[in-house]
Design a protein around this motif. Structure first.
Motif, PDB file in Angstrom:
ATOM      1  N   GLN A   3       0.828  -1.210   0.000  1.00  0.00           N
ATOM      2  CA  GLN A   3       0.000   0.000   0.000  1.00  0.00           C
ATOM      3  C   GLN A   3       0.860   1.257   0.000  1.00  0.00           C
ATOM      4  O   GLN A   3       0.515   2.245  -0.658  1.00  0.00           O
ATOM      5  N   ALA A   4       1.966   1.233   0.720  1.00  0.00           N
ATOM      6  CA  ALA A   4       2.879   2.384   0.739  1.00  0.00           C
ATOM      7  C   ALA A   4       3.438   2.616  -0.660  1.00  0.00           C
ATOM      8  O   ALA A   4       3.465   3.744  -1.154  1.00  0.00           O
ATOM      9  N   PHE A   5       3.886   1.536  -1.297  1.00  0.00           N
ATOM     10  CA  PHE A   5       4.424   1.626  -2.654  1.00  0.00           C
ATOM     11  C   PHE A   5       3.362   2.159  -3.624  1.00  0.00           C
ATOM     12  O   PHE A   5       3.629   3.053  -4.437  1.00  0.00           O
ATOM     13  N   GLU A   6       2.149   1.635  -3.497  1.00  0.00           N
ATOM     14  CA  GLU A   6       1.063   2.064  -4.380  1.00  0.00           C
ATOM     15  C   GLU A   6       0.743   3.543  -4.175  1.00  0.00           C
ATOM     16  O   GLU A   6       0.557   4.288  -5.135  1.00  0.00           O
ATOM     17  N   TYR A   7       0.699   3.984  -2.923  1.00  0.00           N
ATOM     18  CA  TYR A   7       0.378   5.380  -2.651  1.00  0.00           C
ATOM     19  C   TYR A   7       1.445   6.320  -3.214  1.00  0.00           C
ATOM     20  O   TYR A   7       1.127   7.324  -3.856  1.00  0.00           O
ATOM     21  N   ILE A   8       2.704   6.001  -2.989  1.00  0.00           N
ATOM     22  CA  ILE A   8       3.791   6.847  -3.487  1.00  0.00           C
ATOM     23  C   ILE A   8       3.754   6.915  -5.012  1.00  0.00           C
ATOM     24  O   ILE A   8       3.906   7.987  -5.603  1.00  0.00           O
TER      25      ILE A   8
END
Length: 68
Positions: A3-8
């Motif tokens: 989710q962190a990767f997707e958000y960034i």
């Protein structure tokens, strides 16, 4: 982590689309001042997740396994 990767990446893509709409070449530099308070908070939380994962890798495998 996913989710962190997707958000960034979502922030990056939105930034690049805005640049292309203005006719400027897209880049990967997002000015923190241009983000809303919610976006800033979510970005900070994403970086914290990444940092915890990196720390876990260092704890498990030793220094040198994570660039930085």
């Amino acid at each position: 982590m996913a989710q962190a990767f997707e958000y960034i990446n979502l922030l990056r893509i939105h930034h690049q689309v805005e640049q292309m709409d203005r006719g400027t070449p897209p880049d990967n530099f997002i000015k923190p001042r241009s983000l809303s308070n919610l976006e800033k908070r979510m970005l900070k939380e994403s970086f914290q997740v990444i940092s915890r994962v990196q720390d876990s890798i260092v704890d498990q495998y030793g220094p040198g396994m994570v660039g930085g």
